[in-house]
Design an enzyme around this catalytic site. Sequence first.
Site, PDB file in Angstrom:
ATOM      1  N   SER A   1       5.631 -16.561  -8.722  1.00 12.83           N
ATOM      2  CA  SER A   1       7.015 -16.112  -8.875  1.00 12.83           C
ATOM      3  C   SER A   1       7.936 -17.260  -8.470  1.00 12.83           C
ATOM      4  O   SER A   1       7.482 -18.279  -7.927  1.00 12.83           O
ATOM      5  CB  SER A   1       7.267 -14.905  -7.969  1.00 12.83           C
ATOM      6  OG  SER A   1       7.065 -15.306  -6.621  1.00 12.83           O
TER       7      SER A   1
ATOM      8  N   ASP B   1       5.832 -15.689 -13.137  1.00 19.72           N
ATOM      9  CA  ASP B   1       6.116 -14.256 -13.006  1.00 19.72           C
ATOM     10  C   ASP B   1       7.627 -14.080 -12.776  1.00 19.72           C
ATOM     11  O   ASP B   1       8.218 -14.764 -11.937  1.00 19.72           O
ATOM     12  CB  ASP B   1       5.319 -13.757 -11.785  1.00 19.72           C
ATOM     13  CG  ASP B   1       5.277 -12.249 -11.677  1.00 19.72           C
ATOM     14  OD1 ASP B   1       5.457 -11.581 -12.707  1.00 19.72           O
ATOM     15  OD2 ASP B   1       5.039 -11.750 -10.552  1.00 19.72           O
TER      16      ASP B   1
ATOM     17  N   GLY C   1       5.669  -3.684  -4.908  1.00 20.56           N
ATOM     18  CA  GLY C   1       5.601  -3.528  -3.462  1.00 20.56           C
ATOM     19  C   GLY C   1       4.529  -2.539  -3.002  1.00 20.56           C
ATOM     20  O   GLY C   1       3.783  -1.979  -3.811  1.00 20.56           O
TER      21      GLY C   1
ATOM     22  N   HIS D   1       3.403  -4.255 -14.753  1.00 28.60           N
ATOM     23  CA  HIS D   1       3.720  -4.848 -13.441  1.00 28.60           C
ATOM     24  C   HIS D   1       3.489  -3.773 -12.373  1.00 28.60           C
ATOM     25  O   HIS D   1       3.198  -2.628 -12.686  1.00 28.60           O
ATOM     26  CB  HIS D   1       5.194  -5.280 -13.414  1.00 28.60           C
ATOM     27  CG  HIS D   1       5.424  -6.581 -14.108  1.00 28.60           C
ATOM     28  ND1 HIS D   1       5.829  -7.708 -13.456  1.00 28.60           N
ATOM     29  CD2 HIS D   1       5.278  -6.944 -15.409  1.00 28.60           C
ATOM     30  CE1 HIS D   1       5.938  -8.699 -14.310  1.00 28.60           C
ATOM     31  NE2 HIS D   1       5.614  -8.274 -15.504  1.00 28.60           N
ATOM     32  N   GLY D   2       3.638  -4.178 -11.119  1.00 29.04           N
ATOM     33  CA  GLY D   2       3.637  -3.211 -10.024  1.00 29.04           C
ATOM     34  C   GLY D   2       2.392  -2.346  -9.970  1.00 29.04           C
ATOM     35  O   GLY D   2       2.478  -1.135  -9.738  1.00 29.04           O
TER      36      GLY D   2
ATOM     37  N   ASN E   1      -0.663  -6.594 -13.343  1.00 27.66           N
ATOM     38  CA  ASN E   1      -0.187  -7.463 -12.256  1.00 27.66           C
ATOM     39  C   ASN E   1      -0.513  -6.891 -10.886  1.00 27.66           C
ATOM     40  O   ASN E   1      -0.145  -5.741 -10.588  1.00 27.66           O
ATOM     41  CB  ASN E   1       1.339  -7.597 -12.341  1.00 27.66           C
ATOM     42  CG  ASN E   1       1.779  -8.488 -13.471  1.00 27.66           C
ATOM     43  OD1 ASN E   1       1.008  -8.842 -14.347  1.00 27.66           O
ATOM     44  ND2 ASN E   1       3.052  -8.850 -13.449  1.00 27.66           N
TER      45      ASN E   1
HETATM   46  P1  13P Z   1       2.461  -5.102  -6.896  1.00 25.46           P
HETATM   47  O1  13P Z   1       3.553  -5.208  -5.889  1.00 25.46           O
HETATM   48  O2  13P Z   1       2.148  -3.666  -7.216  1.00 25.46           O
HETATM   49  O3  13P Z   1       1.256  -5.861  -6.522  1.00 25.46           O
HETATM   50  O4  13P Z   1       3.006  -5.729  -8.261  1.00 25.46           O
HETATM   51  C1  13P Z   1       3.001  -7.119  -8.475  1.00 25.46           C
HETATM   52  C2  13P Z   1       3.729  -7.513  -9.705  1.00 25.46           C
HETATM   53  O5  13P Z   1       4.006  -6.733 -10.570  1.00 25.46           O
HETATM   54  C3  13P Z   1       4.086  -8.927  -9.848  1.00 25.46           C
HETATM   55  O6  13P Z   1       4.941  -9.132 -10.922  1.00 25.46           O
END
Ligand code: 13P
Length: 333
Positions: free
Chosen positions: A56, A94, A191, A232-233, A275
């Site tokens: 990132s 990212d 997160g 993502h996430g 991700n």
């Molecule tokens: P997490 O916080 O769920 O690991 O997601 C990471 C992400 O999407 C990075 O772009």
Amino acid sequence: MVNYKDLGLVNTREMFKRAVAGGYAIPAFNFNTMEQMQAIVMAAVETKSPVIMQVSKGARNYANATILRYMAEGAVAYAKELGCEHPEIVLHLDHGDSFELCKDCIDMGFSSVMIDGSSLPYEENIALAKKVVDYAHQFDVTVEAELGVLAGVEDEVVAAESHYTKPEEVIDFATRTGCDSLAISIGTSHGAHKFTPEQCTLVNGVLVPPPLAFDVLHEIEKKLPGFPIVLHGSSSVPMDEVNTINQFGGHLEAAIGIPEEQLREASKSAVCKINIDSDSRLAMTAAIRKHLAEHPGDFDPRQYLKPARENMKKMYIHKIVNVLGSDGKLAIK
Ligand code: 13P
């Protein structure tokens, strides 16, 4: 100007094509330390999996952009040293938030970039993504763009509320931007605190979050058959790591992630990149806290970073083999 091909990296095009057709997803692991990088490469080599190493803007600020670039080059050499003759490693930006940042990464040897204009008005998101695509494609660098908004915090990317991707927009967006993959919002978030306990249901003493919006995903798949979709996430926030952190002096309350069964299901669809960042942070922190609590006299970083690296490697292998299904999927084994 450095081209990623000279560093032994690959872009995402072919691996995504195979992942969509094969019903699995490629892991996209964030990294900003040497131990994370080593653990990712060891896991990918052991499982014979393609892998996306992503950084990132915050990671570049933390570790230094030049160092990270050389680490990715080192990752390819390390994979070969570990016995993988034809590693497939992507170096991906990212959440790129500007054309200039994406250009800088492309010029420094990244093989893939994300331009995240998801917080912009629709037409501005298209214009920005198209500008990045036009530049990136000159060098055969692939581009991920995003439609819809994920809640949560990922380094400098913060959003209070999520908005699902609107399936009726995806054809227009993908066609006009020319992006190679599309990040969508179907209920994941960044997160380690993805849901409040109030949003969850208590099942056998475990808080189960609301399911992902698979109906939205399937609508999108119908509109863009075979088009690579990104989630993502997608950390699952393993309770054993959270409990270890709390047992050894940490204080993580109500940490809740995406259940792995749902990610497994998503991997079988056009979702071909998943991700994961928070789970690596948790695995690292849990191992370090445990080691230092049990060995209070240790002060050589290698003593606590080695178990941290082992724990991350174990987690990466678990994700590859048991959740995403990308093990054994290298083009040339
Ligand atoms: P997490 O916080 O769920 O690991 O997601 C990471 C992400 O999407 C990075 O772009």
